[in-house]
Design an enzyme around this catalytic site. Structure first.
Site, mmCIF file in Angstrom:
data_model
loop_
_atom_site.group_PDB
_atom_site.id
_atom_site.type_symbol
_atom_site.label_atom_id
_atom_site.label_comp_id
_atom_site.label_asym_id
_atom_site.label_seq_id
_atom_site.Cartn_x
_atom_site.Cartn_y
_atom_site.Cartn_z
ATOM 1 N N GLY B 19 -18.652 61.638 20.906
ATOM 2 C CA GLY B 19 -19.560 61.956 22.007
ATOM 3 C C GLY B 19 -20.624 60.886 22.223
ATOM 4 N N LEU B 20 -21.650 61.243 23.023
ATOM 5 C CA LEU B 20 -22.695 60.271 23.343
ATOM 6 C C LEU B 20 -23.729 60.205 22.222
ATOM 7 C CD1 LEU B 20 -23.421 60.664 27.176
ATOM 8 C CD2 LEU B 20 -21.640 59.391 26.022
ATOM 9 N N HIS B 21 -23.342 59.578 21.120
ATOM 10 C CA HIS B 21 -24.253 59.432 19.981
ATOM 11 C C HIS B 21 -25.168 58.230 20.197
ATOM 12 C CE1 HIS B 21 -21.669 56.201 18.636
ATOM 13 N NE2 HIS B 21 -20.632 57.014 18.600
ATOM 14 N N ALA B 22 -25.932 57.857 19.167
ATOM 15 C CA ALA B 22 -27.018 56.891 19.364
ATOM 16 C C ALA B 22 -26.540 55.510 19.823
ATOM 17 C CB ALA B 22 -27.833 56.765 18.077
ATOM 18 N N SER B 25 -25.163 55.731 23.387
ATOM 19 C CA SER B 25 -26.250 55.960 24.353
ATOM 20 C C SER B 25 -27.066 54.691 24.557
ATOM 21 C CB SER B 25 -27.154 57.097 23.883
ATOM 22 O OG SER B 25 -26.431 58.301 23.829
#
Lengths: 158, 102
Positions: B19-22, B25
């Protein structure tokens, strides 16, 4: 997910002594170890993994906030801690500003959704300027724990 | 010649396993910052919206694999910005995730 689900209260630090990036990470990892969140003989490996992750790109995400983290085979559940620096630390942040609020998390392998939900909870609360401001002003471990509890009770955030 | 403001809207599905992890992102925010257009990222499941330039806001979406995302780009370079962002969602995020480091 709530702070209470993964933040170890005894590992929370209201005034980090460290003044540079590596020392902050070490100090926070040590506090996590001392609170029983990570095993003593895994400490160096976890510390190095967090540093290696920072080398790929800083977790200083702007607005005085950093979320250093790693996955590690030795942890069975997501654990984390919070630290506040009143002086601010240069963390190579995206916006080049100093960092005052640190949320360090270590997650087990193969649980990407838990890791994502912890980051979601942390950042959702930090979007609230009042929560951020109070956290930066926290002087004791109890101050921080009270704020985390209030955040979990939806006092802040949207 | 007057400059024309464009708006372009696209839908994508998060296709990388974490997913949209650090790190992802941050890559998205850096890409958005390279353009002058305003870029908004909406997570359809719970109707949360983030400014693509803000890693803090992107992380607060908690967007996981299979989440449907609507991207809106508005401004002079909306077309180029959208192309760059679609490239991330369709190709780069998956490649980055496969490196298994985050």
């Amino acid at each position: 997910m709530k702070f209470a689900d993964f933040i170890l209260p005894q590992a929370v630090r209201a005034e980090v002594k460290a003044t540079d990036k590596l020392d902050v990470i070490r100090e926070m990892a040590e506090s996590l170890r001392d609170a029983g969140g990570i095993k003593n003989d895994e400490f160096e490996g976890i510390f190095k993994a967090i540093v290696k992750r920072e080398e790929l790109g800083s977790t200083g995400i702007g607005r005085g906030i950093a979320v250093p983290h790693t996955k590690h085979v030795s942890v069975e559940k997501l654990v984390g801690t919070v630290a506040v620096s009143h002086e601010g630390v240069d963390f190579d942040s995206l916006d080049r500003e100093k960092v005052y609020l640190f949320f360090l998390i270590v997650s087990p392998l193969d649980h990407p959704s838990e890791h994502l939900r912890a980051l979601e909870h942390i950042t959702r609360q930090l979007k609230d300027d009042v929560f951020c401001k109070f956290l930066k002003q926290a002087k004791t471990q109890d101050d921080i724990l009270t704020l985390l509890k209030e955040a979990d009770d939806n006092v802040f955030g949207r | 010649m007057p400059k024309t403001a464009l708006k372009r809207v696209e839908e994508v599905v998060v296709n990388n396993k974490s997913g949209l992890h650090a790190r992802i992102s941050t890559m998205l925010a850096k890409t958005a910052m390279a353009f002058s257009s305003q870029i908004l990222v909406h997570k359809q499941r719970d109707r949360k919206t983030a400014d693509a330039r803000s890693v803090l806001e992107l992380l607060s979406l908690g967007a996981a694999k299979e989440d449907r995302i609507r991207i809106e780009a508005a401004g002079e370079d909306a077309d180029q910005a959208m192309d760059a962002i679609l490239e991330l969602f369709t190709v780069r995020f998956k490649e980055l995730d496969d490196e298994e480091l985050d």
